[in-house]
Design an enzyme around this catalytic site. Structure first.
Site, PDB file in Angstrom:
ATOM      1  N   ARG A   1      64.188  66.772  54.518  1.00 15.86           N
ATOM      2  CA  ARG A   1      64.699  67.678  53.482  1.00 15.86           C
ATOM      3  C   ARG A   1      65.965  68.364  53.945  1.00 15.86           C
ATOM      4  O   ARG A   1      66.074  68.740  55.105  1.00 15.86           O
ATOM      5  CB  ARG A   1      63.675  68.788  53.199  1.00 15.86           C
ATOM      6  CG  ARG A   1      62.528  68.385  52.341  1.00 15.86           C
ATOM      7  CD  ARG A   1      61.326  69.294  52.560  1.00 15.86           C
ATOM      8  NE  ARG A   1      60.589  68.905  53.758  1.00 15.86           N
ATOM      9  CZ  ARG A   1      59.575  69.572  54.261  1.00 15.86           C
ATOM     10  NH1 ARG A   1      59.170  70.686  53.712  1.00 15.86           N
ATOM     11  NH2 ARG A   1      58.958  69.137  55.349  1.00 15.86           N
TER      12      ARG A   1
ATOM     13  N   ASP B   1      61.078  88.191  54.785  1.00 17.49           N
ATOM     14  CA  ASP B   1      61.783  87.922  56.050  1.00 17.49           C
ATOM     15  C   ASP B   1      62.509  89.175  56.559  1.00 17.49           C
ATOM     16  O   ASP B   1      62.866  90.043  55.775  1.00 17.49           O
ATOM     17  CB  ASP B   1      62.802  86.788  55.841  1.00 17.49           C
ATOM     18  CG  ASP B   1      62.122  85.467  55.509  1.00 17.49           C
ATOM     19  OD1 ASP B   1      61.106  85.158  56.150  1.00 17.49           O
ATOM     20  OD2 ASP B   1      62.613  84.756  54.602  1.00 17.49           O
TER      21      ASP B   1
ATOM     22  N   LYS C   1      58.429  77.027  58.295  1.00 15.04           N
ATOM     23  CA  LYS C   1      57.409  77.795  57.581  1.00 15.04           C
ATOM     24  C   LYS C   1      56.016  77.512  58.144  1.00 15.04           C
ATOM     25  O   LYS C   1      55.706  76.383  58.483  1.00 15.04           O
ATOM     26  CB  LYS C   1      57.423  77.416  56.099  1.00 15.04           C
ATOM     27  CG  LYS C   1      58.713  77.771  55.375  1.00 15.04           C
ATOM     28  CD  LYS C   1      58.666  77.278  53.940  1.00 15.04           C
ATOM     29  CE  LYS C   1      59.936  77.582  53.178  1.00 15.04           C
ATOM     30  NZ  LYS C   1      61.129  76.848  53.655  1.00 15.04           N
TER      31      LYS C   1
ATOM     32  N   ARG D   1      66.718  71.385  58.495  1.00 12.25           N
ATOM     33  CA  ARG D   1      65.681  71.863  59.407  1.00 12.25           C
ATOM     34  C   ARG D   1      64.548  70.850  59.527  1.00 12.25           C
ATOM     35  O   ARG D   1      64.149  70.479  60.617  1.00 12.25           O
ATOM     36  CB  ARG D   1      65.154  73.206  58.906  1.00 12.25           C
ATOM     37  CG  ARG D   1      63.966  73.722  59.684  1.00 12.25           C
ATOM     38  CD  ARG D   1      63.721  75.173  59.377  1.00 12.25           C
ATOM     39  NE  ARG D   1      64.947  75.943  59.538  1.00 12.25           N
ATOM     40  CZ  ARG D   1      65.250  77.027  58.841  1.00 12.25           C
ATOM     41  NH1 ARG D   1      64.420  77.490  57.931  1.00 12.25           N
ATOM     42  NH2 ARG D   1      66.380  77.659  59.059  1.00 12.25           N
ATOM     43  N   TYR D   2      64.024  70.442  58.390  1.00 14.65           N
ATOM     44  CA  TYR D   2      62.966  69.432  58.377  1.00 14.65           C
ATOM     45  C   TYR D   2      63.642  68.072  58.216  1.00 14.65           C
ATOM     46  O   TYR D   2      64.576  67.941  57.426  1.00 14.65           O
ATOM     47  CB  TYR D   2      62.021  69.676  57.198  1.00 14.65           C
ATOM     48  CG  TYR D   2      61.414  71.062  57.166  1.00 14.65           C
ATOM     49  CD1 TYR D   2      60.405  71.404  58.056  1.00 14.65           C
ATOM     50  CD2 TYR D   2      61.850  72.014  56.260  1.00 14.65           C
ATOM     51  CE1 TYR D   2      59.842  72.667  58.029  1.00 14.65           C
ATOM     52  CE2 TYR D   2      61.287  73.286  56.225  1.00 14.65           C
ATOM     53  CZ  TYR D   2      60.288  73.606  57.109  1.00 14.65           C
ATOM     54  OH  TYR D   2      59.734  74.865  57.083  1.00 14.65           O
TER      55      TYR D   2
ATOM     56  N   CYS E   1      75.757  85.082  41.961  1.00 14.15           N
ATOM     57  CA  CYS E   1      74.427  85.250  41.371  1.00 14.15           C
ATOM     58  C   CYS E   1      74.542  86.076  40.097  1.00 14.15           C
ATOM     59  O   CYS E   1      75.423  86.928  39.977  1.00 14.15           O
ATOM     60  CB  CYS E   1      73.479  85.963  42.323  1.00 14.15           C
ATOM     61  SG  CYS E   1      72.525  84.821  43.312  1.00 14.15           S
TER      62      CYS E   1
ATOM     63  N   ASP F   1      58.107  82.479  57.359  1.00 14.59           N
ATOM     64  CA  ASP F   1      59.148  81.680  57.985  1.00 14.59           C
ATOM     65  C   ASP F   1      59.326  82.186  59.411  1.00 14.59           C
ATOM     66  O   ASP F   1      59.575  83.381  59.614  1.00 14.59           O
ATOM     67  CB  ASP F   1      60.462  81.830  57.194  1.00 14.59           C
ATOM     68  CG  ASP F   1      61.002  80.501  56.726  1.00 14.59           C
ATOM     69  OD1 ASP F   1      61.149  79.598  57.578  1.00 14.59           O
ATOM     70  OD2 ASP F   1      61.288  80.368  55.525  1.00 14.59           O
TER      71      ASP F   1
ATOM     72  N   ARG G   1      69.373  85.839  51.505  1.00 16.86           N
ATOM     73  CA  ARG G   1      70.760  85.472  51.856  1.00 16.86           C
ATOM     74  C   ARG G   1      71.711  86.624  51.549  1.00 16.86           C
ATOM     75  O   ARG G   1      72.846  86.431  51.135  1.00 16.86           O
ATOM     76  CB  ARG G   1      71.189  84.202  51.118  1.00 16.86           C
ATOM     77  CG  ARG G   1      70.267  83.053  51.397  1.00 16.86           C
ATOM     78  CD  ARG G   1      70.927  81.694  51.487  1.00 16.86           C
ATOM     79  NE  ARG G   1      69.868  80.766  51.846  1.00 16.86           N
ATOM     80  CZ  ARG G   1      69.150  80.079  50.951  1.00 16.86           C
ATOM     81  NH1 ARG G   1      69.440  80.145  49.661  1.00 16.86           N
ATOM     82  NH2 ARG G   1      68.155  79.301  51.351  1.00 16.86           N
TER      83      ARG G   1
ATOM     84  N   CYS H   1      67.148  89.978  48.696  1.00 18.60           N
ATOM     85  CA  CYS H   1      67.605  88.595  48.907  1.00 18.60           C
ATOM     86  C   CYS H   1      67.589  88.187  50.384  1.00 18.60           C
ATOM     87  O   CYS H   1      68.044  88.920  51.253  1.00 18.60           O
ATOM     88  CB  CYS H   1      69.026  88.433  48.373  1.00 18.60           C
ATOM     89  SG  CYS H   1      69.652  86.740  48.523  1.00 18.60           S
TER      90      CYS H   1
ATOM     91  N   CYS I   1      69.726  90.397  43.892  1.00 13.24           N
ATOM     92  CA  CYS I   1      68.396  90.927  44.213  1.00 13.24           C
ATOM     93  C   CYS I   1      68.478  91.699  45.523  1.00 13.24           C
ATOM     94  O   CYS I   1      69.020  91.209  46.513  1.00 13.24           O
ATOM     95  CB  CYS I   1      67.389  89.796  44.351  1.00 13.24           C
ATOM     96  SG  CYS I   1      67.284  88.776  42.870  1.00 13.24           S
TER      97      CYS I   1
HETATM   98  C1  LIG Z   1      61.930  76.233  52.871  1.00 12.44           C
HETATM   99  C2  LIG Z   1      62.916  75.271  53.277  1.00 12.44           C
HETATM  100  C3  LIG Z   1      62.896  73.957  52.791  1.00 12.44           C
HETATM  101  C4  LIG Z   1      61.870  73.458  51.809  1.00 12.44           C
HETATM  102  O1  LIG Z   1      60.564  73.589  52.254  1.00 12.44           O
HETATM  103  P1  LIG Z   1      59.360  73.134  51.307  1.00 12.44           P
HETATM  104  O2  LIG Z   1      58.138  73.575  52.013  1.00 12.44           O
HETATM  105  O3  LIG Z   1      59.459  71.655  51.157  1.00 12.44           O
HETATM  106  O4  LIG Z   1      59.563  73.824  49.988  1.00 12.44           O
HETATM  107  C5  LIG Z   1      63.843  73.087  53.257  1.00 12.44           C
HETATM  108  N1  LIG Z   1      64.791  73.474  54.139  1.00 12.44           N
HETATM  109  C6  LIG Z   1      64.851  74.731  54.611  1.00 12.44           C
HETATM  110  C7  LIG Z   1      65.907  75.094  55.586  1.00 12.44           C
HETATM  111  C8  LIG Z   1      63.920  75.678  54.187  1.00 12.44           C
HETATM  112  O5  LIG Z   1      63.999  76.938  54.641  1.00 12.44           O
END
Ligand SMILES: *Cc1c(COP(=O)(O)O)cnc(C)c1O
Length: 370
Positions: free
Chosen positions: A112, A290, A334, A108-109, A121, A327, A130, A128, A125
């Site tokens: 990352r 969420d 986020k 997404r980002y 698990c 989110d 997921r 959850c 939970c």
């Molecule tokens: C939350 C999330 C992250 C990590 O976000 P940080 O703010 O760096 O902790 C990375 N990828 C996805 C898809 C996420 O939902």
């Protein structure tokens, strides 16, 4: 404190594999320890195969059986409301659009990537995010699936941070974990590896294994994101797990989810974050719940989250106050949320609200051009 299983020797109690092998998964077993409410019995029955139930003896032993609203009970024991028609219709299985082209990988980002390496698990939970994967049974990704994810990372030089989640990623065997870590570390552009794990809360015994800690230490820098939601989860075992990670140079950050009936209370949150600081865990995020299918009954108002954030300011060390975040739908990412401290502005004049609630006028100007 161990409320149940007092006859189990400490040596077994400290064994992660004993905790996992002795998970409680049925109404009959659970009834030996807790007098179930009708909505819990119906809940376990009606969620079978859809949102299964399992709890470690350790986590079960933290429940006060006299309290039907016990915060751990609410997080771990199914209730009929999960399959209520209205609750089902209001949520989405994959509200954050995590599922993409490569199974288990969400990018997404730019910098990352999120890897989902198993559906297993220790405890399922009830809140959850997921929950959609529960019905897939308990299975780790195959070597081929893992290799596909790793190749994707290899081919995307912008990825600096690999976040390994699940399910419970640290439930994988030491051998499988070492394989994944070794392969990721071979990729030059990856800087850090993070694990999203709830084992410090659900089965902290995992971290009593020195061979396992050796592996984590070897592939440094590794960061841990864990998920404490309530002060009752901070036990001497959890503290020992965190301490063992810190001694290996692995920082532990926490992500709490704001959950109705569990922790939607400023005093409880203050106690939670204070206790986390005591065990040297940094509260990183407070997530708004969420809209997940089967879990949306845990949602509170955004006002509740803002009220908690306002309450914390001035009562807790600044670094003990997490970022409250929500989110956005459809994978838009986020967004941090804060109470509004800037009440008014006219040119360079600002009116701020202080932590005591006082309105303070303050003129702020740039005065020098170097
Ligand atoms: C939350 C999330 C992250 C990590 O976000 P940080 O703010 O760096 O902790 C990375 N990828 C996805 C898809 C996420 O939902």
């Amino acid at each position: 404190m161990r409320r149940f299983f007092q006859d189990v020797p400490e040596e077994l109690w400290r064994s992660y594999s004993w905790q996992i092998q002795n998970r409680i998964k049925s109404i009959e077993e659970l009834k030996k320890y807790i007098k179930l409410l009708p909505e819990e019995e119906e809940g376990i029955r009606k969620t079978r195969g859809l949102y299964p139930f399992a709890i470690t003896p350790y986590y079960l032993s933290l429940i006060n059986p006299e309290n039907p609203k016990d915060p751990i009970r609410l997080q771990a024991i199914p209730r009929e409301v999960e399959v209520d028609e209205k609750i089902q219709s209001l949520g989405e299985p994959d509200a954050l659009n995590e599922e993409g082209e490569i199974p288990g990988l969400t990018h997404r980002y730019p910098d990352r990537v999120l890897l989902n390496v198993t559906t297993f698990c220790a405890v399922y939970c009830r809140h959850c995010m997921r929950k959609r994967i529960f019905s897939q049974g308990e299975k780790a990704r195959t070597k081929e699936e893992i290799d596909r994810m790793i190749n994707y990372i290899k081919n995307h030089e912008e990825i600096k941070d690999v976040l390994i989640s699940g399910g419970e990623p640290l439930s994988l065997s030491n051998e499988k974990l070492e394989y994944i870590l070794k392969r990721i570390r071979e990729i030059k552009h990856v800087e850090i590896i993070r694990f999203g794990t709830r084992l410090p809360v659900l089965a902290p015994q995992r971290f009593f294994d020195d061979d396992f800690l050796d592996i984590l230490e070897k592939y440094s820098p590794i960061w841990i994101n864990t998920h404490f939601n309530h002060p009752n989860e901070i036990t001497e075992y959890a503290e020992e797990a965190v301490d063992r990670l810190l001694r290996r140079g692995i920082p532990v950050n926490n992500q709490t989810v704001l959950l109705k009936g569990v922790n939607d209370n400023p005093e409880i949150m203050l106690e939670l974050f204070r206790k986390l600081l005591r065990i040297k865990v940094k509260p990183q995020y407070l997530f708004h719940c969420d809209p997940i299918k089967g879990a949306i009954h845990f949602r509170t108002s955004v006002d509740k989250g803002l009220e908690i954030m306002q309450f914390l300011r001035g009562k807790l060390s600044g670094f003990g106050i997490p970022t409250y975040a929500i989110d956005l739908p459809n994978g838009k990412g986020k967004v941090p949320l804060l109470p509004n401290y800037l009440k008014k502005r006219e040119g360079d004049k600002y009116w701020f609200e202080s932590f005591t609630g006082e309105i303070v006028e303050y003129e702020i100007k740039e005065v020098w051009e170097p």
